[in-house]
Design a protein around this motif. Structure first.
Motif, PDB file in Angstrom:
ATOM      1  N   CYS A  72       0.813  -1.157   0.067  1.00 29.37           N
ATOM      2  CA  CYS A  72       0.131  -0.123   0.056  1.00 29.37           C
ATOM      3  C   CYS A  72       0.818   1.066   0.006  1.00 29.37           C
ATOM      4  O   CYS A  72       0.494   2.122  -0.574  1.00 29.37           O
ATOM      5  CB  CYS A  72      -1.033  -0.122   1.212  1.00 29.37           C
ATOM      6  SG  CYS A  72      -2.277  -1.455   0.940  1.00 29.37           S
ATOM      7  N   GLU A  73       2.002   1.142   0.639  1.00 23.34           N
ATOM      8  CA  GLU A  73       2.959   2.325   0.783  1.00 23.34           C
ATOM      9  C   GLU A  73       3.546   2.418  -0.765  1.00 23.34           C
ATOM     10  O   GLU A  73       3.335   3.683  -1.256  1.00 23.34           O
ATOM     11  CB  GLU A  73       4.051   1.989   1.676  1.00 23.34           C
ATOM     12  CG  GLU A  73       5.014   3.138   1.737  1.00 23.34           C
ATOM     13  CD  GLU A  73       4.730   4.424   2.430  1.00 23.34           C
ATOM     14  OE1 GLU A  73       5.497   5.306   2.205  1.00 23.34           O
ATOM     15  OE2 GLU A  73       3.734   4.402   3.044  1.00 23.34           O
ATOM     16  N   LYS A  74       3.818   1.227  -1.265  1.00 25.62           N
ATOM     17  CA  LYS A  74       4.407   1.453  -2.529  1.00 25.62           C
ATOM     18  C   LYS A  74       3.400   2.025  -3.714  1.00 25.62           C
ATOM     19  O   LYS A  74       3.937   2.670  -4.374  1.00 25.62           O
ATOM     20  CB  LYS A  74       4.739   0.105  -3.061  1.00 25.62           C
ATOM     21  CG  LYS A  74       5.547  -0.276  -4.481  1.00 25.62           C
ATOM     22  CD  LYS A  74       5.666  -1.526  -4.763  1.00 25.62           C
ATOM     23  CE  LYS A  74       5.908  -1.783  -6.084  1.00 25.62           C
ATOM     24  NZ  LYS A  74       6.312  -3.276  -6.720  1.00 25.62           N
ATOM     25  N   LEU A  75       2.213   1.570  -3.555  1.00 37.50           N
ATOM     26  CA  LEU A  75       1.147   1.909  -4.621  1.00 37.50           C
ATOM     27  C   LEU A  75       0.400   2.989  -4.179  1.00 37.50           C
ATOM     28  O   LEU A  75      -0.649   3.641  -4.991  1.00 37.50           O
ATOM     29  CB  LEU A  75       0.045   0.774  -4.679  1.00 37.50           C
ATOM     30  CG  LEU A  75       0.775  -0.696  -5.336  1.00 37.50           C
ATOM     31  CD1 LEU A  75      -0.128  -1.750  -5.118  1.00 37.50           C
ATOM     32  CD2 LEU A  75       0.928  -0.319  -6.944  1.00 37.50           C
ATOM     33  N   GLY A  76       0.583   3.792  -3.217  1.00 35.92           N
ATOM     34  CA  GLY A  76       0.141   5.268  -2.868  1.00 35.92           C
ATOM     35  C   GLY A  76      -1.168   5.412  -2.255  1.00 35.92           C
ATOM     36  O   GLY A  76      -1.819   6.333  -2.199  1.00 35.92           O
ATOM     37  N   PHE A  77      -1.490   4.379  -1.336  1.00 34.76           N
ATOM     38  CA  PHE A  77      -2.471   4.439  -0.505  1.00 34.76           C
ATOM     39  C   PHE A  77      -2.127   5.204   0.798  1.00 34.76           C
ATOM     40  O   PHE A  77      -0.895   5.461   1.052  1.00 34.76           O
ATOM     41  CB  PHE A  77      -3.119   3.298  -0.008  1.00 34.76           C
ATOM     42  CG  PHE A  77      -3.782   2.425  -0.701  1.00 34.76           C
ATOM     43  CD1 PHE A  77      -5.211   2.512  -0.713  1.00 34.76           C
ATOM     44  CD2 PHE A  77      -2.955   1.593  -1.922  1.00 34.76           C
ATOM     45  CE1 PHE A  77      -6.004   1.619  -1.798  1.00 34.76           C
ATOM     46  CE2 PHE A  77      -3.937   0.875  -2.783  1.00 34.76           C
ATOM     47  CZ  PHE A  77      -4.991   0.808  -2.797  1.00 34.76           C
ATOM     48  N   ASP A  78      -3.122   6.245   1.195  1.00 32.20           N
ATOM     49  CA  ASP A  78      -2.635   7.250   2.345  1.00 32.20           C
ATOM     50  C   ASP A  78      -3.068   6.432   3.795  1.00 32.20           C
ATOM     51  O   ASP A  78      -2.393   6.837   4.574  1.00 32.20           O
ATOM     52  CB  ASP A  78      -3.811   8.411   2.305  1.00 32.20           C
ATOM     53  CG  ASP A  78      -3.833   9.159   1.069  1.00 32.20           C
ATOM     54  OD1 ASP A  78      -2.741   9.560   0.974  1.00 32.20           O
ATOM     55  OD2 ASP A  78      -4.720   9.090   0.104  1.00 32.20           O
ATOM     56  N   SER A  79      -3.748   5.233   3.804  1.00 30.17           N
ATOM     57  CA  SER A  79      -4.187   4.684   4.971  1.00 30.17           C
ATOM     58  C   SER A  79      -4.710   3.159   4.671  1.00 30.17           C
ATOM     59  O   SER A  79      -5.070   2.793   3.857  1.00 30.17           O
ATOM     60  CB  SER A  79      -5.273   5.438   5.844  1.00 30.17           C
ATOM     61  OG  SER A  79      -6.449   5.752   5.127  1.00 30.17           O
ATOM     62  N   ILE A  80      -4.876   2.608   5.883  1.00 28.32           N
ATOM     63  CA  ILE A  80      -5.109   1.169   6.104  1.00 28.32           C
ATOM     64  C   ILE A  80      -6.260   0.737   7.120  1.00 28.32           C
ATOM     65  O   ILE A  80      -5.926   1.530   8.082  1.00 28.32           O
ATOM     66  CB  ILE A  80      -3.969   0.313   6.196  1.00 28.32           C
ATOM     67  CG1 ILE A  80      -4.256  -1.329   6.002  1.00 28.32           C
ATOM     68  CG2 ILE A  80      -3.226   0.504   7.485  1.00 28.32           C
ATOM     69  CD1 ILE A  80      -3.032  -2.124   5.824  1.00 28.32           C
ATOM     70  N   GLU A  81      -7.175   0.221   6.896  1.00 27.91           N
ATOM     71  CA  GLU A  81      -8.066  -0.372   7.968  1.00 27.91           C
ATOM     72  C   GLU A  81      -7.405  -1.566   8.524  1.00 27.91           C
ATOM     73  O   GLU A  81      -7.320  -2.633   7.699  1.00 27.91           O
ATOM     74  CB  GLU A  81      -9.265  -0.601   7.431  1.00 27.91           C
ATOM     75  CG  GLU A  81     -10.136   0.562   7.248  1.00 27.91           C
ATOM     76  CD  GLU A  81     -11.468   0.425   7.049  1.00 27.91           C
ATOM     77  OE1 GLU A  81     -12.522   0.198   7.952  1.00 27.91           O
ATOM     78  OE2 GLU A  81     -11.884   0.682   5.558  1.00 27.91           O
ATOM     79  N   ILE A  82      -7.278  -1.745   9.704  1.00 21.99           N
ATOM     80  CA  ILE A  82      -6.535  -3.162  10.178  1.00 21.99           C
ATOM     81  C   ILE A  82      -7.224  -3.998  10.735  1.00 21.99           C
ATOM     82  O   ILE A  82      -8.266  -3.638  11.419  1.00 21.99           O
ATOM     83  CB  ILE A  82      -5.501  -2.869  11.195  1.00 21.99           C
ATOM     84  CG1 ILE A  82      -4.244  -1.771  10.603  1.00 21.99           C
ATOM     85  CG2 ILE A  82      -4.661  -3.843  11.928  1.00 21.99           C
ATOM     86  CD1 ILE A  82      -3.388  -1.155  11.694  1.00 21.99           C
ATOM     87  N   ARG A  83      -7.267  -5.281  10.256  1.00 18.75           N
ATOM     88  CA  ARG A  83      -8.164  -6.380  10.661  1.00 18.75           C
ATOM     89  C   ARG A  83      -7.744  -6.731  12.131  1.00 18.75           C
ATOM     90  O   ARG A  83      -6.786  -7.427  12.281  1.00 18.75           O
ATOM     91  CB  ARG A  83      -8.237  -7.524   9.766  1.00 18.75           C
ATOM     92  CG  ARG A  83      -9.146  -7.376   8.718  1.00 18.75           C
ATOM     93  CD  ARG A  83      -9.068  -8.509   7.524  1.00 18.75           C
ATOM     94  NE  ARG A  83      -9.728  -9.454   7.945  1.00 18.75           N
ATOM     95  CZ  ARG A  83     -10.976  -9.941   8.212  1.00 18.75           C
ATOM     96  NH1 ARG A  83     -12.030  -9.252   7.623  1.00 18.75           N
ATOM     97  NH2 ARG A  83     -11.312 -11.149   8.635  1.00 18.75           N
TER      98      ARG A  83
END
Length: 284
Positions: free
Chosen positions: A23-34
């Motif tokens: 996600c860092e590599k592909l340009g996401f700003d944030s993540i929802e952690i399961r």
């Protein structure tokens, strides 16, 4: 608009450390952690400080813990378990900088009248709101578009959140769940956009109301959901915060995780950018 990745999308073919790197590599700003599987799996081999350090030194940030499940209409023992789990989420979430905890209503075969469902939800969410307040973490209630979920339409969920009437209690609007039990655009048009904390983007095969399951989800823009209607209405009512792509498609779990995350981003940006401008320079 910020771009977020929900770990359900790579549930069976990745892990938290890998999702973060991709996600860092592909340009996401944030993540929802399961929190039911991916976070405990990570913590078997890493201290929580490692995860906090990662977020401190990278662009991607933790949007939400997903999820506190079946929070309402529990017996005394079940209720205390929910409170204990939520308190633990607050402590860990504070260390990581988590903004939200997604709270999922009870799914049950038991028939419960709507009055009792609403009363329980309002009571529990008010208690959770009080607990969360000093931590600065908000509660995002996610109605589930399934006949056995006690809160399964946008209108029902919005009424509950309005009754709670706390700034730190709002909604997740999942497009799949909105479609799956026939939530009404008319109800969304009357809503206050600030009450919607997170938008889950997805699509689905064209099965009748009441028969859809999470496994029927498709890449955004490739299914039967009126995404244009939902997105245009969200823009009208002032929502402009974060969109999180969440899929549970078994076929997608057979793909390489990087391919899944890349396609999830591309399809999401294509659909959403017709109505919202993304903040990150990496999106395009």
């Amino acid at each position: 608009m910020k771009l977020c990745f929900n770990q359900a999308t790579t549930r069976d073919n990745s892990n938290l450390a890998n999702d973060l790197e991709l996600c860092e590599k592909l340009g996401f700003d944030s993540i929802e952690i399961r929190t039911m599987d991916k976070l405990p799996e990570y913590l078997k081999d890493h201290p929580i400080e490692d995860l906090a350090s990662y977020f401190n030194t990278h662009h991607i940030k933790p949007l939400a813990f997903n999820a506190l499940v079946f929070f309402n209409n529990r017996d005394e023992t079940g209720h205390q378990e929910i409170i204990n789990e939520f308190k633990e989420m607050m402590e860990v979430g504070k260390k990581l900088g988590v903004q939200y905890v997604v709270a999922v209503p009870l799914v049950t075969e038991e028939k419960i009248v709507k009055h009792d469902i609403k009363n329980s939800c309002v009571e529990v969410l008010t208690e959770l709101s009080n607990i969360a307040d000093p931590y600065g973490i908000k509660i995002a209630v996610e109605f589930v578009g399934h006949p056995q979920c006690t809160v399964n339409t946008f209108g029902q969920a919005y009424d509950i959140v309005e009754s709670v009437n706390r700034d730190n209690v709002g909604l997740v609007l999942d497009c799949f769940h909105f479609h799956a039990m026939g939530s009404r655009i008319e109800d969304l048009k009357k809503a206050d956009g600030s009450r919607i904390f997170i938008l889950h983007i997805d699509d689905t095969e064209d099965f009748p109301i009441g028969f859809l399951t999470d496994e029927d989800r498709l890449w955004p823009g490739l299914g039967a959901i009126d995404l244009d209607g939902i997105l245009s209405t969200l823009k009208e009512i002032g929502f402009s915060d974060v969109v999180s792509v969440e899929l549970f498609r078994p076929e997608y779990y057979q793909l390489d995780a990087e391919e899944v995350i890349k396609t999830a981003k591309e399809t999401t940006v294509k659909v959403v950018s017709k109505y919202f401008k993304f903040d990150t320079a990496k999106v395009g």
